[in-house]
Scaffold this motif. Structure first.
Motif, PDB file in Angstrom:
ATOM      1  N   LEU A  62       0.787  -1.233   0.000  1.00  0.00           N
ATOM      2  CA  LEU A  62       0.000   0.000   0.000  1.00  0.00           C
ATOM      3  C   LEU A  62       0.819   1.283   0.000  1.00  0.00           C
ATOM      4  CD1 LEU A  62      -3.064  -0.593   2.364  1.00  0.00           C
ATOM      5  CD2 LEU A  62      -2.807  -1.078  -0.066  1.00  0.00           C
ATOM      6  N   THR A  65       0.669   3.524  -2.989  1.00  0.00           N
ATOM      7  CA  THR A  65      -0.646   3.941  -3.490  1.00  0.00           C
ATOM      8  C   THR A  65      -1.262   5.069  -2.665  1.00  0.00           C
ATOM      9  OG1 THR A  65      -1.968   2.412  -2.134  1.00  0.00           O
ATOM     10  CG2 THR A  65      -1.031   1.536  -4.179  1.00  0.00           C
ATOM     11  N   LEU A  66      -0.587   5.479  -1.598  1.00  0.00           N
ATOM     12  CA  LEU A  66      -1.159   6.473  -0.693  1.00  0.00           C
ATOM     13  C   LEU A  66      -1.202   7.858  -1.328  1.00  0.00           C
ATOM     14  CD1 LEU A  66       0.737   5.333   2.508  1.00  0.00           C
ATOM     15  CD2 LEU A  66      -1.703   5.030   2.098  1.00  0.00           C
ATOM     16  N   GLU A  67      -2.168   8.642  -0.884  1.00  0.00           N
ATOM     17  CA  GLU A  67      -2.297  10.025  -1.319  1.00  0.00           C
ATOM     18  C   GLU A  67      -1.904  10.949  -0.167  1.00  0.00           C
ATOM     19  OE1 GLU A  67      -5.939  11.053  -3.381  1.00  0.00           O
ATOM     20  OE2 GLU A  67      -6.443   8.923  -3.480  1.00  0.00           O
ATOM     21  N   SER A  96      -0.422  10.480   5.159  1.00  0.00           N
ATOM     22  CA  SER A  96      -0.813   9.906   3.872  1.00  0.00           C
ATOM     23  C   SER A  96      -2.032   9.030   4.112  1.00  0.00           C
ATOM     24  CB  SER A  96       0.325   9.072   3.282  1.00  0.00           C
ATOM     25  OG  SER A  96       1.488   9.866   3.091  1.00  0.00           O
ATOM     26  N   THR A  97      -2.860   8.864   3.072  1.00  0.00           N
ATOM     27  CA  THR A  97      -4.120   8.179   3.304  1.00  0.00           C
ATOM     28  C   THR A  97      -4.602   7.449   2.064  1.00  0.00           C
ATOM     29  OG1 THR A  97      -6.353   8.483   4.219  1.00  0.00           O
ATOM     30  CG2 THR A  97      -5.596  10.120   2.628  1.00  0.00           C
ATOM     31  N   ILE A  98      -5.625   6.632   2.272  1.00  0.00           N
ATOM     32  CA  ILE A  98      -6.407   6.034   1.194  1.00  0.00           C
ATOM     33  C   ILE A  98      -7.857   6.420   1.439  1.00  0.00           C
ATOM     34  CG2 ILE A  98      -7.262   3.883   0.187  1.00  0.00           C
ATOM     35  CD1 ILE A  98      -4.605   2.596   0.854  1.00  0.00           C
ATOM     36  N   TYR A  99      -8.505   6.947   0.402  1.00  0.00           N
ATOM     37  CA  TYR A  99      -9.921   7.289   0.484  1.00  0.00           C
ATOM     38  C   TYR A  99     -10.735   6.145  -0.125  1.00  0.00           C
ATOM     39  CZ  TYR A  99      -8.169  12.006   1.325  1.00  0.00           C
ATOM     40  OH  TYR A  99      -7.510  13.108   1.836  1.00  0.00           O
ATOM     41  N   GLU A 105      -9.841   3.604  -7.298  1.00  0.00           N
ATOM     42  CA  GLU A 105      -8.542   4.147  -6.904  1.00  0.00           C
ATOM     43  C   GLU A 105      -7.539   3.015  -6.666  1.00  0.00           C
ATOM     44  OE1 GLU A 105      -7.522   7.223  -6.746  1.00  0.00           O
ATOM     45  OE2 GLU A 105      -9.459   8.147  -7.243  1.00  0.00           O
ATOM     46  N   GLY A 107      -5.205   2.653  -4.459  1.00  0.00           N
ATOM     47  CA  GLY A 107      -5.086   2.242  -3.064  1.00  0.00           C
ATOM     48  C   GLY A 107      -6.219   1.345  -2.622  1.00  0.00           C
ATOM     49  N   VAL A 108      -7.423   1.643  -3.084  1.00  0.00           N
ATOM     50  CA  VAL A 108      -8.580   0.818  -2.723  1.00  0.00           C
ATOM     51  C   VAL A 108      -8.449  -0.559  -3.362  1.00  0.00           C
ATOM     52  CG1 VAL A 108     -11.089   0.615  -2.840  1.00  0.00           C
ATOM     53  CG2 VAL A 108     -10.029   2.854  -2.466  1.00  0.00           C
ATOM     54  N   GLN A 144     -11.040   4.058   6.696  1.00  0.00           N
ATOM     55  CA  GLN A 144      -9.926   4.900   6.266  1.00  0.00           C
ATOM     56  C   GLN A 144      -8.622   4.214   6.659  1.00  0.00           C
ATOM     57  OE1 GLN A 144      -9.853   8.946   7.742  1.00  0.00           O
ATOM     58  NE2 GLN A 144      -8.427   9.615   6.170  1.00  0.00           N
TER      59      GLN A 144
END
Length: 240
Positions: A62, A65-67, A96-99, A105, A107-108, A144
């Motif tokens: 992951l 892939t984080l934003e 940093s996160t995944i929505y 997306e 990350g998802v 999240q």
């Protein structure tokens, strides 16, 4: 990275103490139903060996892939002040996160492939949240993923959502925090009786934190070696 690296049920990560929480026979069962309890943190509810294995999967599958999640202090919070001691600070943060609101997306997709989404959507995860909350929670909870690296933090905020009819009366957050060995410290500071007087450490291999929101709190900047991180896997549960 192989598919379904995560277990299908949150229960499979729990220690004996964690399973007692789930069964309603632990001292923490129903803890958030106490009006005086807004927050709790424990490091003995999730198996540390399993947690370490999952953290390494997150790092591999992951991290790329984080934003970025960055909300700096706005300059006008100082230079547009017109009265002494009239500071107003909006929520600030860096992480940093995944929505999870868009399944297309990257990350998802990665989170689904390794089984993370399945774990956080498992019935035992909601049952664990209900066991801590001491009440029935809605079945459509939010997800999240956050990653805090060195210097990342979340400034003072209260997580109150008065414009959301379902959340304005409060809700419950459950966080599973997974730290790499290079993390020296990170702290959660929260308010009691109107003061930021309470502080708990978060720099452990596996920590479960539970919040009965809203209340004021903040997360201090992570201190650690380059590349170290604290992953946070969280569910947001509205009341049924």
């Amino acid at each position: 990275m192989r598919s379904n690296a995560f277990p299908a049920e949150f229960e499979d990560l729990l220690t004996r103490a964690g399973r007692r929480v789930l069964a309603g026979t632990h001292e923490l069962s129903g803890a958030l139903a106490n009006p005086r309890t807004r927050f709790l943190a424990r490091g003995d509810l999730v198996d540390r060996v399993k947690a370490g294995r999952l953290r390494r999967v997150l790092d591999e599958a992951l991290a790329g892939t984080l934003e970025p999640l960055e909300q700096p202090i706005p300059p006008e919070s100082i230079f547009e002040m017109r009265r002494d001691y009239g500071e107003l600070l909006p929520k600030t943060s860096r992480a940093s996160t995944i929505y999870f609101d868009n399944r297309r997306e990257a990350g998802v997709k990665a989170a689904e492939r390794i089984g993370l989404v399945g774990l956080l959507r498992s019935e035992s995860f909601r049952a664990f949240a209900e066991a801590l909350a001491g009440r029935t929670l809605a079945s459509d909870w939010g997800l999240q993923v956050l990653r805090y690296g060195p210097g990342d933090y979340a400034g003072p905020h209260n997580d109150h959502h008065p414009e959301n009819p379902r959340a304005r009366q409060g809700y419950v957050d459950i966080h599973l925090s997974l730290c790499s060995p290079g993390v020296a410290h990170q702290w959660l500071v929260y308010s009691r009786a109107g003061h930021f007087s309470e502080i708990v450490p978060l720099a452990a291999p596996a920590t479960v934190t539970a919040y009965r929101l809203p209340f004021w709190h903040y997360t201090t900047p992570l201190v650690g070696s380059p590349g170290s991180a604290r992953w946070v896997l969280l569910g947001t549960f509205l009341y049924h």
